[in-house]
Design a protein around this motif. Structure first.
Motif, PDB file in Angstrom:
ATOM      1  N   PRO A   1       0.818  -1.217   0.000  1.00 30.70           N
ATOM      2  CA  PRO A   1       0.000   0.000   0.000  1.00 30.70           C
ATOM      3  C   PRO A   1       0.849   1.263   0.000  1.00 30.70           C
ATOM      4  N   VAL A   2       0.321   2.289  -0.633  1.00 34.65           N
ATOM      5  CA  VAL A   2       0.975   3.592  -0.644  1.00 34.65           C
ATOM      6  C   VAL A   2       0.737   4.251   0.719  1.00 34.65           C
ATOM      7  N   VAL A   3       1.802   4.657   1.373  1.00 38.01           N
ATOM      8  CA  VAL A   3       1.702   5.299   2.679  1.00 38.01           C
ATOM      9  C   VAL A   3       1.852   6.805   2.482  1.00 38.01           C
TER      10      VAL A   3
ATOM     11  N   SER B   1       1.656  10.634   4.312  1.00 46.71           N
ATOM     12  CA  SER B   1       1.616  11.500   5.486  1.00 46.71           C
ATOM     13  C   SER B   1       1.116  12.868   5.056  1.00 46.71           C
ATOM     14  N   VAL B   2       0.019  13.328   5.664  1.00 51.88           N
ATOM     15  CA  VAL B   2      -0.480  14.671   5.404  1.00 51.88           C
ATOM     16  C   VAL B   2      -0.176  15.515   6.634  1.00 51.88           C
ATOM     17  N   ILE B   3       0.473  16.649   6.416  1.00 53.10           N
ATOM     18  CA  ILE B   3       0.907  17.489   7.526  1.00 53.10           C
ATOM     19  C   ILE B   3      -0.298  18.177   8.164  1.00 53.10           C
ATOM     20  N   GLY B   4      -0.434  18.013   9.461  1.00 50.08           N
ATOM     21  CA  GLY B   4      -1.532  18.658  10.167  1.00 50.08           C
ATOM     22  C   GLY B   4      -2.118  17.760  11.230  1.00 50.08           C
ATOM     23  N   GLN B   5      -3.186  18.256  11.860  1.00 45.46           N
ATOM     24  CA  GLN B   5      -3.865  17.530  12.917  1.00 45.46           C
ATOM     25  C   GLN B   5      -5.001  16.688  12.340  1.00 45.46           C
ATOM     26  N   PRO B   6      -5.249  15.488  12.896  1.00 41.74           N
ATOM     27  CA  PRO B   6      -6.349  14.656  12.386  1.00 41.74           C
ATOM     28  C   PRO B   6      -7.702  15.344  12.453  1.00 41.74           C
ATOM     29  N   THR B   7      -7.867  16.276  13.405  1.00 39.25           N
ATOM     30  CA  THR B   7      -9.151  16.950  13.576  1.00 39.25           C
ATOM     31  C   THR B   7      -9.210  18.276  12.829  1.00 39.25           C
ATOM     32  N   GLY B   8      -8.257  18.533  11.923  1.00 42.46           N
ATOM     33  CA  GLY B   8      -8.241  19.791  11.181  1.00 42.46           C
ATOM     34  C   GLY B   8      -9.501  19.994  10.368  1.00 42.46           C
ATOM     35  N   ASN B   9      -9.906  21.261  10.205  1.00 41.40           N
ATOM     36  CA  ASN B   9     -11.133  21.608   9.504  1.00 41.40           C
ATOM     37  C   ASN B   9     -10.921  21.560   8.000  1.00 41.40           C
ATOM     38  N   ALA B  10     -11.534  20.584   7.320  1.00 38.52           N
ATOM     39  CA  ALA B  10     -11.369  20.438   5.878  1.00 38.52           C
ATOM     40  C   ALA B  10     -11.939  21.622   5.120  1.00 38.52           C
TER      41      ALA B  10
ATOM     42  N   ARG C   1      -9.204   1.701  10.777  1.00 41.73           N
ATOM     43  CA  ARG C   1      -8.514   2.794  11.460  1.00 41.73           C
ATOM     44  C   ARG C   1      -7.767   2.201  12.651  1.00 41.73           C
ATOM     45  N   ASP C   2      -6.509   2.609  12.809  1.00 38.59           N
ATOM     46  CA  ASP C   2      -5.738   2.180  13.966  1.00 38.59           C
ATOM     47  C   ASP C   2      -4.631   3.191  14.225  1.00 38.59           C
ATOM     48  N   ALA C   3      -3.709   2.835  15.107  1.00 39.51           N
ATOM     49  CA  ALA C   3      -2.639   3.756  15.484  1.00 39.51           C
ATOM     50  C   ALA C   3      -1.740   4.103  14.307  1.00 39.51           C
ATOM     51  N   ASN C   4      -1.763   3.283  13.265  1.00 41.22           N
ATOM     52  CA  ASN C   4      -0.926   3.530  12.087  1.00 41.22           C
ATOM     53  C   ASN C   4      -1.624   4.363  11.024  1.00 41.22           C
ATOM     54  N   GLY C   5      -2.831   4.846  11.334  1.00 36.54           N
ATOM     55  CA  GLY C   5      -3.535   5.696  10.389  1.00 36.54           C
ATOM     56  C   GLY C   5      -4.805   5.049   9.869  1.00 36.54           C
ATOM     57  N   ILE C   6      -5.249   5.524   8.725  1.00 38.83           N
ATOM     58  CA  ILE C   6      -6.488   5.050   8.106  1.00 38.83           C
ATOM     59  C   ILE C   6      -6.130   4.285   6.831  1.00 38.83           C
TER      60      ILE C   6
END
Length: 484
Positions: A26-28, A30-39, A177-182
């Motif tokens: 799978p392609v991994v 990383s998007v910079i920011g907080q998981p709860t950021g306002n889209a 969803r887990d500690a390693n992301g979505i």
């Protein structure tokens, strides 16, 4: 964990990287920011990336930042941009039920209402009615002609989902969803395969999405634990410069939008347009951008292109003069102001984010103002200030977006001119009104452009379909191309 420790971890992991990631996993991302950021407020945020991957709009962006079919397989724009007719493709929600025009129309009305709370609020007001014409055709009727609305329909704010429970129609679905992301898996496409032909997607077609700070994202990429870092801005670019990530993996988008100083207070020295112009003239834009990247294009005008204006972008009168001549003229204005104020030195509070890139911006702007006799004071970005650094991507190619975004605040006649552009009854009048408002705002000096917005990404060589583009959009379904 403080920033110094994060940077040390990033450097250590990057130096230790030595192996390429395989091409069958799978392609991994990383998007910079907080998981709860306002889209809705940040199109480059992790939330926007997830929303765009799982809930497409009527149209969406391809790898080059151009419009491609989303829920709609084709469309027609008629009445000079007052009517958009979309024919929906055959597709389904996450539970397998068919998508209907009635559901899409309902979801679009909900999205337009949400537009009142996000960056599109000033631009979706022209939508007058959303009508289900047939089970697979909808029409969007506008009160005023807007031939350039397709780009708005592709924004994450206009993503269509049936409900929070069922989500959208893809191009991905949330697998886990887990500690390693979505973990995202490709959505089943009923146009491509029948039920009997359906096969489990190849592992390389999956995407694992993570939200994390820039330093950790850079470290993960340098350690070959990810394939893409997305959402980078000027704030964290200096971390890249101090990493060992190869230049071939560093990708830059010089995007449409605003990057400059918004004049948020018109008190003291900034009360007059001539003094605001002195500040604009004093800044050494070339030195500022070169501190980041040698080819980062500067900006002296508000509009980067003519777009839908009847005239080319309004240029400042000082544009043809050298930096030395500009500063000499600016010093004279400062000296005149000081004489009028019994020798008082002008003080300007500048709000700049607390980040490595923010420190660079502050150093250059502060030095430029000191060169003309103005004392600059740095304040927190959300604090009361006279100037505030703005970095925003444009959601569509209209001069009116730039005018609205830059008028924060501006003189009453300028605001009236911008409203006149909004309310123009036809395209020709609208173009003329935009040109007039552009010239008026340039004379008012309500915004000081510095450069084009800059976005950076780290891209592994296996992501063959990733492309730099002026939208700075990089859909997760346009990364690898055909894994076979």
């Amino acid at each position: 964990m403080n920033r110094l420790k994060i940077c040390m971890i990033a450097a250590a992991l990057t130096l230790g990287a030595c192996e390429r990631r395989p091409d069958d996993v799978p392609v991994v991302v990383s998007v910079i920011g907080q998981p709860t950021g306002n889209a809705s407020r940040n199109p480059g945020s992790p939330g926007a990336a997830l929303l765009g991957a799982t809930a497409q709009g009527l149209v969406r962006f391809d790898a080059n930042g151009r419009i491609e079919p989303g829920l709609a397989e084709r469309w027609t724009v008629i009445e000079d941009g007052k009517s958009y007719i979309f024919r929906l493709q055959q597709t389904e929600w996450a539970n397998g039920s068919a998508v209907t025009a009635k559901q899409v129309a309902t979801a679009l009305r909900r999205a337009v209402r949400r537009g009142g709370r996000n960056r599109l609020r000033a631009f979706v007001g022209a939508i007058d009615e959303i009508v289900e014409m047939t089970p697979n055709v909808i029409e969007i009727r506008l009160s005023k002609p807007r031939p350039d609305m397709l780009l708005l329909f592709a924004q994450p704010e206009m993503a269509i989902f049936e409900s929070r429970r069922l989500g959208g129609t893809g191009p991905f679905r949330v697998q886990s969803r887990d500690a390693n992301g979505i973990l995202l898996r490709p959505a089943f496409d009923p146009l491509r395969l029948t039920d009997s032909e359906f096969e489990e997607p190849h592992a390389a077609e999956y995407v694992r999405l993570r939200a994390e700070p820039a330093a950790l994202a850079i470290a993960r990429f340098g350690a070959r634990q990810s394939d893409l870092v997305s959402g980078g801005t000027y704030r964290d670019w200096p971390l890249i410069e101090h990493s060992k990530v190869a230049p071939t993996n560093r990708k830059i988008d010089y995007a449409y939008g605003l990057f400059g100083l918004s004049i948020v207070s018109r008190q003291g020295f900034l009360a007059s347009a001539t003094n605001r112009e002195a500040v604009a003239m004093a800044i050494d834009r070339g030195a500022l951008t070169a501190a980041f990247l040698p080819d980062w294009p500067i900006a002296e005008a508000l509009l980067p292109e003519q777009f839908d204006s009847a005239q080319p972008p309004a240029q400042p009168g000082w544009g043809p003069f050298s930096l030395e001549d500009r500063r000499n003229a600016a010093r004279l204005r400062v000296e005149q102001w000081r004489r009028e104020q019994d020798g008082e030195v002008p003080v300007i509070r500048i709000a700049v984010p607390d980040a490595p890139g923010g420190n660079l911006i502050w150093a250059h702007v502060g030095a430029s103002l000191a060169a003309i006799g103005v004392r600059a004071e740095r304040v927190a970005w959300r604090s009361a200030a006279d100037l505030r650094l703005i970095d925003r991507l444009a959601p569509y190619d209209s001069g009116r977006w730039y005018l609205v975004a830059a008028c924060q605040p501006c003189a009453a006649p300028v605001a009236a001119a911008i409203l006149a552009a909004r309310d123009a009854p036809d395209i020709a009048t609208r173009r003329q009104r935009i040109a007039e408002a552009d010239a008026a705002l340039a004379a008012d000096i309500a915004f000081i452009p510095l450069a084009r917005p800059m976005r950076w990404s780290l891209v592994a060589l296996r992501l063959r379909e990733w492309r730099e583009n002026p939208r700075a959009v990089h859909p997760l379904n346009h990364l690898r191309g055909d894994p076979n």
